[in-house]
Design a protein around this motif. Sequence first.
Motif, mmCIF file in Angstrom:
data_model
loop_
_atom_site.group_PDB
_atom_site.id
_atom_site.type_symbol
_atom_site.label_atom_id
_atom_site.label_comp_id
_atom_site.label_asym_id
_atom_site.label_seq_id
_atom_site.Cartn_x
_atom_site.Cartn_y
_atom_site.Cartn_z
ATOM 1 N N HIS A 95 0.519 -1.829 0.168
ATOM 2 C CA HIS A 95 -0.263 -0.061 0.109
ATOM 3 C C HIS A 95 0.456 1.445 0.068
ATOM 4 O O HIS A 95 2.112 1.256 0.043
ATOM 5 C CB HIS A 95 -0.942 0.277 1.580
ATOM 6 C CG HIS A 95 -0.217 0.212 2.229
ATOM 7 N ND1 HIS A 95 0.315 -0.885 2.844
ATOM 8 C CD2 HIS A 95 -0.199 0.990 3.470
ATOM 9 C CE1 HIS A 95 0.575 -0.219 4.122
ATOM 10 N NE2 HIS A 95 0.499 0.885 5.160
ATOM 11 N N ASP A 99 6.057 4.394 5.244
ATOM 12 C CA ASP A 99 7.032 3.207 6.054
ATOM 13 C C ASP A 99 7.029 2.301 5.045
ATOM 14 O O ASP A 99 7.666 1.428 5.490
ATOM 15 C CB ASP A 99 6.584 3.488 7.123
ATOM 16 C CG ASP A 99 5.075 2.819 7.308
ATOM 17 O OD1 ASP A 99 4.397 3.536 6.833
ATOM 18 O OD2 ASP A 99 5.678 1.493 8.170
ATOM 19 N N HIS A 100 6.842 2.020 3.586
ATOM 20 C CA HIS A 100 6.458 0.529 3.258
ATOM 21 C C HIS A 100 7.258 1.695 1.626
ATOM 22 O O HIS A 100 7.307 0.992 0.997
ATOM 23 C CB HIS A 100 5.280 0.155 2.568
ATOM 24 C CG HIS A 100 4.358 -0.124 3.867
ATOM 25 N ND1 HIS A 100 4.546 -1.362 4.442
ATOM 26 C CD2 HIS A 100 3.827 0.596 4.885
ATOM 27 C CE1 HIS A 100 4.062 -1.557 5.045
ATOM 28 N NE2 HIS A 100 3.382 -0.401 5.739
ATOM 29 N N ASP A 185 -0.598 -4.010 6.061
ATOM 30 C CA ASP A 185 -0.957 -3.483 6.983
ATOM 31 C C ASP A 185 -1.920 -4.168 7.228
ATOM 32 O O ASP A 185 -3.209 -3.199 8.185
ATOM 33 C CB ASP A 185 -0.545 -1.703 7.181
ATOM 34 C CG ASP A 185 0.792 -1.425 7.143
ATOM 35 O OD1 ASP A 185 1.792 -2.343 7.874
ATOM 36 O OD2 ASP A 185 0.809 -0.144 7.457
ATOM 37 N N HIS A 227 3.010 -4.530 10.563
ATOM 38 C CA HIS A 227 3.865 -4.353 12.137
ATOM 39 C C HIS A 227 3.558 -5.148 12.984
ATOM 40 O O HIS A 227 2.420 -6.455 13.069
ATOM 41 C CB HIS A 227 3.016 -2.636 12.373
ATOM 42 C CG HIS A 227 3.559 -1.745 11.187
ATOM 43 N ND1 HIS A 227 4.719 -0.917 11.715
ATOM 44 C CD2 HIS A 227 2.307 -1.222 10.347
ATOM 45 C CE1 HIS A 227 4.704 -0.549 10.256
ATOM 46 N NE2 HIS A 227 3.461 -0.554 9.512
HETATM 47 ZN ZN ZN Z 1 2.793 0.664 7.423
#
Ligand code: ZN
Length: 299
Positions: A95, A99-100, A185, A227
């Motif tokens: 997505h 942070d990805h 996520d 996570h």
């Molecule tokens: Zn994330």
Amino acid sequence: MQRRVFLRNTALLAGAGLLFQKQAAARFFRTSEYNIRMLTSRAGIFTERGGTIGFLVTDDGIVAIDAQFPDTAQHFIDEAKKKSEKSVAYLLNTHHHGDHTAGNIAFKGIVSHVLAHENSLANQKAVAEKANNLDKQLLPDITFRDETKLKIGKAKIKGYYFGAGHTNGDAVYHLEDEGLVHMGDLLFNRRHPFVDRPGGASMVSWTGVLDKIAAKFGKDTTYIFGHAGTGYDVTGKQADLVAFRDYLQRVLDFANAEIKAGRTKEDFLKNTSIPGVTEWTGDGIQRPLAAAWDELTSK
Ligand SMILES: [Zn+2]
Ligand SMILES: [Zn+2]
């Protein structure tokens, strides 16, 4: 701790896989200083900062799933360069969140393609345009809507979209021969999730998405999560999906009951626990509480 785990898993490599793939995997992982853990003879996870990177060593290059941040992505790529003849050939995004995908740029000129769900591309573009940093993005050049199939070397990878959840563009990638599914996520393991309502998230839909994933891939699959809470793993089994689905439903039920009882959102957000939830604790409870409240009152 991570290094010990890595060494132990490396020892397990010896027994499995075709000769070439075994050698390729062995080259890749011999002296890693990073948090790399093999889950099968050819596939594993890289953790440093941000969403878990999954990877698969194929005879046609390494497939990476998610990119964390530019600096940590570079650590991953450096390891790949040293340890594998063909380095990273393909990048898949679960997505659009930074942070990805912020680390996508580190793969520029290295990978031949970047794949994502079509909404993930639109979201990544929109967020970057707003932040005026489109030049720092490597955007996906291939997108899909419902389902996609990739064959890289001998490896078969399928991408699926099951509907809105954490965002409106969460892809799930199935490494078929490895029995692994990267969920991005869509699963926060024993950690309160982020729910990106501006990015199209829906907690109601999310519970259905988890049902579909659990039904589709079943009990034998190992799932990779974006996570996890402190002390919990970023991989797990179907039971962890069921537990997270139950958690989301309890948040929704709690919000529903409080709305019906005439409480204000302000008071609702003061709650520090969710009735019936014992494993999702710690910081960040306001995120799912606010998201559930907003979703249920916006109808
Ligand atoms: Zn994330
Ligand atoms: Zn995210």
